[in-house]
Design an enzyme around this catalytic site. Structure first.
Site: not given
Ligand SMILES: *Cc1c(COP(=O)(O)O)cnc(C)c1O
Length: 370
Positions: A184
């Site tokens: 992210k």
């Molecule tokens: C990464 C992501 C998640 C989940 O996040 P995690 O920290 O990996 O649990 C949920 N929704 C979207 C759209 C994502 O890109």
């Protein structure tokens, strides 16, 4: 042709942050403690003073947000089929059943023209996703939610650093969920944060985050609700504090690189580009659609051969076996299905050089040009 492999993303962790993690490890307190509190305070400041609680994933934040929104068995919250599967999995996790609304072919986000008609008395909540960091139109979304009296749980996992009409995502709205997964725009390794609306008790959020436990000054405790195990460590929070300081610079560099892609891309390759938005989007990903009929596996292998990493985010999730078992099938959401079959994620991350981007464009020309 011996340039190092260029991944589609890579985190940028500076030496000060690495040193701050070492300090936590030496401090004797490595799980949730003072660093988590400092991280929550810094995130709250970023979100215009709203209440923020840190979690160990963006999946945990979504699950707890749904519980706080009282979504449970019998409810049919609405989301997009074009997202990371976590968005829909948490709906199943709380015992509810997802309703999907197809995406807008231009933004690739939930189609707001189709949202209104999909809302029923059982909807309870809408979970919009800002795919690739391009925000869903918050004005239209909030107006629809208000009109129907449904809650909004923004899955802003990909849109931290993005904004809507000059306001940072997270500073407005109902529930807002962020993820700090390694890929992210800012990371804690794994982690997440939930921005709470004013009518939700932060203490209840904290109990749902950790086993439902409530501690009293005399050392006794009680458990009055079934909570999960979603607390962030101080090790991770130290990384987050270092990352949050650089978020604005990360976003700036991502926007520059996205602009460069639009300038240097060969327009004759038949790729469909995302909307050229440099005001709102944080450019979490740069995702063209391959020309219809191009075999994606062959394309990815040919790019890899040339030292370029390509990702897929995401196939339409209602076609996964688990969701087919619930009755979803091919043809249900044709726009998401078409995008999900053709979408590719090209390299874009803050530490990427302009020359790296030129390498991507050259490889695209070699692989797709004819
Ligand atoms: C990464 C992501 C998640 C989940 O996040 P995690 O920290 O990996 O649990 C949920 N929704 C979207 C759209 C994502 O890109």
């Amino acid at each position: 042709m011996n340039a190092p492999f260029l991944p589609f993303t890579r985190p940028s962790i500076d030496e000060d942050t690495i040193a701050s993690v070492a300090d936590v490890l030496r401090s004797g307190w490595i799980t949730s403690g003072p660093k988590v509190q400092a991280f929550e305070a810094a995130l709250s400041e970023y979100c215009g003073g709203r209440t923020v609680r840190a979690f160990n994933s963006g999946t945990g934040t979504l699950e707890v947000a749904l519980r706080l929104a009282k979504v449970s068995r019998g409810d049919t919250p609405i989301t997009t089929p074009l997202t990371w599967v976590a968005t829909a999995n948490v709906i199943l996790e709380v015992g509810a059943t997802p309703t999907f609304v197809d995406v807008d072919p231009r933004t690739r986000n939930i189609d707001l023209d189709k949202l209104d008609a999909a809302i029923t008395p059982h909807t309870k909540a809408i979970i919009p996703v800002d795919l690739a960091g391009l925000p869903v139109d918050r004005d239209r979304l909030d107006a629809i939610a208000k009109r129907h009296g449904v809650r909004v749980v923004e899955d802003a996992a990909q849109s931290l650093g993005a904004s809507w009409n000059g306001k940072p995502i997270g500073s407005t709205g109902d529930f807002v969920s962020f993820s700090f997964h390694a890929n992210k725009n800012m990371t804690t390794g794994e982690g997440g944060a939930l921005v709470l609306p004013a009518d939700v008790d932060p203490a209840l959020c904290e109990r749902l985050r950790l086993q439902g436990v409530q501690r009293f000054p005399d050392g006794s405790m009680d458990v009055d609700v079934l909570g999960g195990k979603f607390n962030l460590t101080d090790i991770a929070a130290a990384i987050g504090l270092g990352q949050l300081k650089r978020l604005a610079a990360f976003t700036e560099r991502r926007r520059q690189l996205a602009r460069l892609y639009f300038e240097r891309f060969d327009p004759n390759l038949g790729l469909d580009l995302p909307p050229a938005d440099f005001e709102n989007s944080n450019w979490h990903m740069f995702q063209p659609l391959l020309p219809k009929g191009t075999d994606r596996g062959t394309f990815i292998a040919a790019m890899k051969e040339r030292g370029i990493g390509v990702g897929v985010h995401y196939p339409a999730l209602h076609l996964f076996s688990l969701y087919r078992k619930l009755g979803f099938k091919e043809g249900d959401f044709p726009v998401a299905e078409d995008i999900g079959r053709r979408i590719v994620t090209l390299p874009l991350f803050p530490a990427m050089a302009d020359g790296d981007l030129d390498r991507v464009c050259e490889a695209l020309r070699a692989v797709l040009g004819r």
